[in-house]
Structures are given as structure tokens and as C-alpha cells.
Motif scaffolding. Structure first.
Motif, PDB file in Angstrom:
ATOM      1  N   VAL A 282       7.342   6.442   1.044  1.00  0.00           N
ATOM      2  CA  VAL A 282       6.061   6.086   0.434  1.00  0.00           C
ATOM      3  C   VAL A 282       6.145   6.285  -1.068  1.00  0.00           C
ATOM      4  O   VAL A 282       6.435   7.384  -1.537  1.00  0.00           O
ATOM      5  CB  VAL A 282       4.910   6.934   1.021  1.00  0.00           C
ATOM      6  CG1 VAL A 282       3.599   6.619   0.309  1.00  0.00           C
ATOM      7  CG2 VAL A 282       4.769   6.691   2.514  1.00  0.00           C
ATOM      8  N   GLN A 283       5.909   5.219  -1.816  1.00  0.00           N
ATOM      9  CA  GLN A 283       5.848   5.242  -3.269  1.00  0.00           C
ATOM     10  C   GLN A 283       4.385   5.112  -3.694  1.00  0.00           C
ATOM     11  O   GLN A 283       3.519   4.819  -2.854  1.00  0.00           O
ATOM     12  CB  GLN A 283       6.687   4.092  -3.851  1.00  0.00           C
ATOM     13  CG  GLN A 283       8.162   4.155  -3.509  1.00  0.00           C
ATOM     14  CD  GLN A 283       8.880   5.275  -4.237  1.00  0.00           C
ATOM     15  OE1 GLN A 283       8.412   5.750  -5.267  1.00  0.00           O
ATOM     16  NE2 GLN A 283      10.012   5.706  -3.695  1.00  0.00           N
ATOM     17  N   PRO A 284       4.068   5.326  -4.974  1.00  0.00           N
ATOM     18  CA  PRO A 284       2.655   5.244  -5.383  1.00  0.00           C
ATOM     19  C   PRO A 284       1.964   3.942  -5.000  1.00  0.00           C
ATOM     20  O   PRO A 284       0.805   3.958  -4.559  1.00  0.00           O
ATOM     21  CB  PRO A 284       2.718   5.420  -6.905  1.00  0.00           C
ATOM     22  CG  PRO A 284       3.927   6.269  -7.121  1.00  0.00           C
ATOM     23  CD  PRO A 284       4.918   5.803  -6.084  1.00  0.00           C
ATOM     24  N   ASN A 285       2.650   2.795  -5.155  1.00  0.00           N
ATOM     25  CA  ASN A 285       1.992   1.506  -4.928  1.00  0.00           C
ATOM     26  C   ASN A 285       2.575   0.697  -3.780  1.00  0.00           C
ATOM     27  O   ASN A 285       2.085  -0.407  -3.518  1.00  0.00           O
ATOM     28  CB  ASN A 285       2.042   0.665  -6.207  1.00  0.00           C
ATOM     29  CG  ASN A 285       1.210   1.269  -7.328  1.00  0.00           C
ATOM     30  OD1 ASN A 285       0.028   1.531  -7.158  1.00  0.00           O
ATOM     31  ND2 ASN A 285       1.839   1.515  -8.458  1.00  0.00           N
ATOM     32  N   PHE A 286       3.589   1.187  -3.092  1.00  0.00           N
ATOM     33  CA  PHE A 286       4.132   0.473  -1.947  1.00  0.00           C
ATOM     34  C   PHE A 286       4.785   1.462  -0.994  1.00  0.00           C
ATOM     35  O   PHE A 286       5.042   2.624  -1.335  1.00  0.00           O
ATOM     36  CB  PHE A 286       5.133  -0.605  -2.376  1.00  0.00           C
ATOM     37  CG  PHE A 286       6.459  -0.065  -2.842  1.00  0.00           C
ATOM     38  CD1 PHE A 286       7.528   0.068  -1.950  1.00  0.00           C
ATOM     39  CD2 PHE A 286       6.653   0.310  -4.157  1.00  0.00           C
ATOM     40  CE1 PHE A 286       8.749   0.567  -2.370  1.00  0.00           C
ATOM     41  CE2 PHE A 286       7.872   0.811  -4.593  1.00  0.00           C
ATOM     42  CZ  PHE A 286       8.931   0.937  -3.696  1.00  0.00           C
ATOM     43  N   SER A 287       5.040   0.982   0.226  1.00  0.00           N
ATOM     44  CA  SER A 287       5.695   1.807   1.238  1.00  0.00           C
ATOM     45  C   SER A 287       6.770   0.994   1.932  1.00  0.00           C
ATOM     46  O   SER A 287       6.721  -0.243   1.969  1.00  0.00           O
ATOM     47  CB  SER A 287       4.673   2.312   2.272  1.00  0.00           C
ATOM     48  OG  SER A 287       3.664   3.074   1.665  1.00  0.00           O
ATOM     49  N   ILE A 288       7.737   1.704   2.491  1.00  0.00           N
ATOM     50  CA  ILE A 288       8.808   1.077   3.261  1.00  0.00           C
ATOM     51  C   ILE A 288       8.714   1.584   4.691  1.00  0.00           C
ATOM     52  O   ILE A 288       8.549   2.787   4.928  1.00  0.00           O
ATOM     53  CB  ILE A 288      10.197   1.408   2.684  1.00  0.00           C
ATOM     54  CG1 ILE A 288      10.290   0.968   1.224  1.00  0.00           C
ATOM     55  CG2 ILE A 288      11.296   0.735   3.506  1.00  0.00           C
ATOM     56  CD1 ILE A 288      11.588   1.375   0.544  1.00  0.00           C
ATOM     57  N   GLY A 289       8.790   0.669   5.635  1.00  0.00           N
ATOM     58  CA  GLY A 289       8.706   1.044   7.037  1.00  0.00           C
ATOM     59  C   GLY A 289       9.749   0.341   7.866  1.00  0.00           C
ATOM     60  O   GLY A 289      10.431  -0.590   7.403  1.00  0.00           O
ATOM     61  N   VAL A 290       9.886   0.782   9.111  1.00  0.00           N
ATOM     62  CA  VAL A 290      10.818   0.181  10.061  1.00  0.00           C
ATOM     63  C   VAL A 290      10.004  -0.464  11.170  1.00  0.00           C
ATOM     64  O   VAL A 290       9.158   0.189  11.794  1.00  0.00           O
ATOM     65  CB  VAL A 290      11.777   1.238  10.644  1.00  0.00           C
ATOM     66  CG1 VAL A 290      12.675   0.605  11.710  1.00  0.00           C
ATOM     67  CG2 VAL A 290      12.614   1.867   9.552  1.00  0.00           C
TER      68      VAL A 290
ATOM     69  N   ALA B 197       0.868  -1.185   0.000  1.00  0.00           N
ATOM     70  CA  ALA B 197       0.000   0.000   0.000  1.00  0.00           C
ATOM     71  C   ALA B 197       0.899   1.227   0.000  1.00  0.00           C
ATOM     72  O   ALA B 197       1.912   1.264   0.702  1.00  0.00           O
ATOM     73  CB  ALA B 197      -0.913   0.011   1.224  1.00  0.00           C
ATOM     74  N   GLY B 198       0.514   2.215  -0.800  1.00  0.00           N
ATOM     75  CA  GLY B 198       1.357   3.392  -0.916  1.00  0.00           C
ATOM     76  C   GLY B 198       0.568   4.683  -1.012  1.00  0.00           C
ATOM     77  O   GLY B 198      -0.532   4.808  -0.454  1.00  0.00           O
ATOM     78  N   LEU B 199       1.125   5.624  -1.759  1.00  0.00           N
ATOM     79  CA  LEU B 199       0.530   6.949  -1.878  1.00  0.00           C
ATOM     80  C   LEU B 199      -0.894   6.891  -2.414  1.00  0.00           C
ATOM     81  O   LEU B 199      -1.782   7.616  -1.953  1.00  0.00           O
ATOM     82  CB  LEU B 199       1.405   7.812  -2.788  1.00  0.00           C
ATOM     83  CG  LEU B 199       1.007   9.286  -2.933  1.00  0.00           C
ATOM     84  CD1 LEU B 199       1.138  10.009  -1.608  1.00  0.00           C
ATOM     85  CD2 LEU B 199       1.876   9.961  -3.992  1.00  0.00           C
ATOM     86  N   LEU B 200      -1.150   6.019  -3.409  1.00  0.00           N
ATOM     87  CA  LEU B 200      -2.486   5.922  -3.993  1.00  0.00           C
ATOM     88  C   LEU B 200      -3.507   5.378  -3.000  1.00  0.00           C
ATOM     89  O   LEU B 200      -4.715   5.554  -3.187  1.00  0.00           O
ATOM     90  CB  LEU B 200      -2.457   5.046  -5.247  1.00  0.00           C
ATOM     91  CG  LEU B 200      -1.623   5.584  -6.415  1.00  0.00           C
ATOM     92  CD1 LEU B 200      -1.622   4.604  -7.569  1.00  0.00           C
ATOM     93  CD2 LEU B 200      -2.144   6.945  -6.878  1.00  0.00           C
ATOM     94  N   ASP B 201      -3.025   4.696  -1.965  1.00  0.00           N
ATOM     95  CA  ASP B 201      -3.921   4.155  -0.940  1.00  0.00           C
ATOM     96  C   ASP B 201      -4.110   5.117   0.222  1.00  0.00           C
ATOM     97  O   ASP B 201      -4.883   4.832   1.141  1.00  0.00           O
ATOM     98  CB  ASP B 201      -3.372   2.830  -0.416  1.00  0.00           C
ATOM     99  CG  ASP B 201      -3.189   1.807  -1.518  1.00  0.00           C
ATOM    100  OD1 ASP B 201      -4.178   1.175  -1.893  1.00  0.00           O
ATOM    101  OD2 ASP B 201      -2.053   1.657  -2.013  1.00  0.00           O
ATOM    102  N   GLY B 202      -3.374   6.239   0.221  1.00  0.00           N
ATOM    103  CA  GLY B 202      -3.518   7.209   1.294  1.00  0.00           C
ATOM    104  C   GLY B 202      -2.422   7.177   2.329  1.00  0.00           C
ATOM    105  O   GLY B 202      -2.490   7.892   3.338  1.00  0.00           O
TER     106      GLY B 202
END
Length: 401
Positions: free
Chosen positions: A373-381, A326-331
């Protein structure tokens, strides 16, 4: 009269501060709900001649109003949060359950797919040959009007392996597979229960052939053909009843089974072919009824899923860095905190009597803070994880409150 309620919730720090904070807030909201009205459930057990009793307070309804955190602190292995809920609201303002994790000023777009609707009595719907696939498509169009939903249409796929199976809960396995394949949080399916004619009235016919596909009864008695005239019993009332099933796309568990129905009067079987969902069909009395029912169904689907926390799957992990689908397009936004969950087992919990799948057991495993946060995915810790994070684990949104 508007009132301000306050309560202090407490939660253990076993899975990290973010997780404990969210659990403490929910604990406080539960206490406020009980203060506004609750029922007492009491159970008495007699075992080996000894009597024991247990009681539980259950709130009548969730608390409504505007919530704010006024104090929070850690003490030993516990996290404390004091909250206040203002039950008053300005004129015209929308009142929501403050337990819903909806970030202010933006929306989280939940992903949903609509699937094939089984038609229980195909003969009744002979004038709507594509009803099973067109109905979910029309439902998806109405759901797409909601800015908080990303809707896909898979109208040729059925969640029931056997159409003779009447129990929608039997579709949990295919719903789970479809949720994984289509990368969605919810799967919507259903069944058309009836599209039968409930009343007919006689009307004169002039030079009409009885060899027609129109539903109805024709009079062929004496003098029926005199001067090209006859009497035909034409349908004037027709019902439409259908169910909508909502599944959790992760576990396949059935979240809701809603039924909608009504009866139309007037033009319920067109004289000339009018394909289902065509502009001409919507202009008929029967089309207007179905249009209204579909709008009600779309609203109900939104009501059911609106307060279910946004969730996403972990698709890759590198040490403490995890990637979610989930990324930017998902909010999503940098700085968002999500609760990390792990499935306890690979098999769903089942009702031992009915065999119905109730859902998948899960356990909290810390929290995740998004750093990219990318359009279709996110990176977290990941933080506070007590067990190794692996692909297939999932996260749920935790609103900063």
C-alpha cells in the motif's frame, strides 16, 4: 428487548472463497431480516390455459445490530457461513446496518466531486449572481467535514449538456466521464428551483431613491416625495428550494435525487450588496436559512453513500498482480481483501420505455488481496478470476468479518 438472531448463508465457490464468503454472509443477513419482518409478493400468470404462481419474501427493513461470524466451512462447491446479530446496543452507541462494509477502527475515504448547480429562474436570484458556482463550493466545504470523504470542487462543470433538460438522469454520461477524469466514486450536482419572494410589506422610506437594484415595489403617488418621505413595499419573506443529485462516478447512474427547501422571514434581500456565501450574507435571515438547508443536504448525501461499498479502479495489471487507484490516504491496508468486478458490456442498461440509463451490468470475477500500500495506490494479487483482468475493471471493499 434485545435479541440475538442467527442464520446460515450459502453461496457457490465459482469466483473464489473470499467472494463466496461475502455472498454467504449477505445471504444470512437477508434471512435474519426476513425473520424480523417481511412482506410476501405473489404473482400469478395464466399462459396457454395454464396457471402458474410465484412468491417472494421481501424484508421490511435491514437488520440492525452487531454481527459476528460463528462458523464457516466449505462443502463441495458451496461455502457456508453462520452468523449471529445482537440487536441490543449500549446507551449512546451507534447502530449500523451490519451489511455495511466498514472496517472497525478505521475509515475508508470515498472520493466525491461537487459540480455546477443550474439556476432554474436566474431573475429571482439577481442579487446572488454567483449562486450556481458558489452553492456547490459551500456544499463541498460541509461535506469535507466528514473524515470519510475526500471532496473536490468542480463548480464550473455541469453534468447536463443542455440546461433546458429537466431530467437529472440525462446527466449520466457526463457524470461518468467526470468520475473517471476526477478519479472519484461519486459525483454531486443539482439545481436551484426557486429563490422567489413570497411576501412584501410596506415600510416608510426617507430620502431614498427609487432607482435601486433592491427587489421590491415603490410608491410614487401623490405626496410620495413630500418632505423626502415615501412608502416602499419591501420583501419580508423569501423561499429557497433546490435539488441535489448524486451519481455513481463509475457508471454515471443516478443514485438519488433529494429536494430541500424552506422560507425565511425578515432580512431576505439586503439593502446593501452582500455577496452570496460571504460572512455578511450568512448573518442575514435568508443566509441563515440557506446555511441550514446546506447542512441538511450534506447530511443527506452522507446518508445515501455511507453504506455503498467503497470501490476503486484497476489502473494497471501484470499477470496476477494488479494496481488500484486507492492507497493509504484512502484507508487501504496490507491484507485487505476486495471483490473483483468486470463490466459485462460497454453499454448501460436502459429502460426501454423512458430510455433512462439504469446502470452498468457487471459480474464478479474473483477477489484481490492487497500486498503493498502506497499513499495513492495499492498493489494486490488476484485470485479466483474466471476471466482475464484488464484495466478499467474495479474492486469493492470486502470487510473481514
Amino acid at each position: 428487548m434485545a435479541e440475538i438472531y442467527s442464520a446460515e448463508g450459502v453461496a457457490p465457490l465459482d469466483n473464489g472463497a473470499v467472494t463466496a464468503r461475502e455472498m454467504a454472509i449477505r445471504d444470512a443477513l437477508q434471512l435474519i431480516s426476513i425473520r424480523q419482518g417481511a412482506t410476501l409478493e405473489s404473482v400469478q400468470v395464466l399462459q396457454n390455459g395454464r396457471q402458474s404462481e410465484s412468491g417472494n419474501l421481501r424484508p421490511v427493513a435491514p437488520v440492525q445490530g452487531t454481527m459476528k461470524v460463528v462458523k464457516e466451512f466449505q462443502q463441495g462447491k458451496l461455502y457456508h457461513v453462520k452468523v449471529e446479530v445482537d440487536t441490543g446496543s449500549e446507551a449512546g452507541a451507534e447502530r449500523r446496518d451490519p451489511a455495511c462494509a466498514i472496517p472497525p477502527g478505521r475509515s475508508l475515504r470515498r472520493r466525491l466531486v461537487t459540480t455546477y448547480f443550474d439556476v432554474a429562474r436566474p431573475a429571482e436570484a439577481s442579487d446572488m449572481s454567483d449562486l450556481a458556482t458558489a452553492l456547490p463550493t459551500e456544499l463541498s466545504r460541509r461535506l469535507s467535514r466528514n473524515a470519510q470523504l475526500m471532496v473536490r470542487d468542480a463548480n464550473t462543470i455541469s453534468v447536463l449538456a443542455d440546461s433546458r433538460v429537466a431530467e437529472p438522469a440525462a446527466g449520466w454520461d457526463i457524470a461518468s466521464q467526470l468520475g473517471l477524469r476526477e478519479d472519484v466514486q461519486f459525483v454531486v450536482a443539482g439545481r436551484v428551483l426557486s429563490s422567489s419572494i413570497t411576501d412584501k410589506e410596506p415600510r416608510p422610506s426617507f430620502f431614498e431613491s427609487n432607482n435601486t437594484s433592491q427587489q421590491g415595489a415603490f410608491y410614487n403617488g401623490p405626496f410620495a416625495g413630500m418632505f423626502g418621505m415615501g412608502v416602499k413595499y419591501a420583501p419580508t419573506r423569501r423561499q429557497f428550494d433546490f435539488e441535489v443529485w448524486i451519481y455513481d462516478g463509475l457508471t454515471g447512474s443516478l443514485l438519488a435525487n433529494e429536494r430541500f427547501g424552506g422560507e425565511a422571514k425578515g432580512e431576505v434581500v439586503p439593502k446593501l450588496p452582500k455577496p452570496f456565501a460571504s460572512e455578511a450574507f450568512w448573518m442575514t435571515d435568508y443566509g441563515k436559512l440557506i446555511n441550514q438547508l446546506l447542512n441538511k443536504a450534506a447530511t443527506r448525501v452522507d446518508d445515501v453513500i455511507s453504506c455503498i461499498p467503497f470501490s476503486a479502479r484497476i489502473v494497471k495489471q501484470e499477470g496476477k498482480r494488479i494496481y488500484i487507484n486507492a492507497g493509504l490516504l484512502d484507508g487501504m491496508a496490507v491484507g485487505d481483501k476486495l471483490l473483483l468486478y468486470k463490466r459485462s458490456t460497454g453499454q448501460p442498461v436502459r429502460d426501454l420505455i423512458s430510455g433512462r440509463a439504469l446502470g452498468m451490468p457487471e459480474s464478479l470475477n474473483g477477489d484481490v488481496t492487497l500486498i503493498q500500500v502506497q499513499p495513492n495506490f495499492s498493489i494486490g494479487v488476484a485470485q479466483g478470476a474466471t476471466a482475464p483482468v484488464s484495466d478499467g475493471d474495479f474492486v469493492r471493499f470486502s470487510q473481514a468479518r
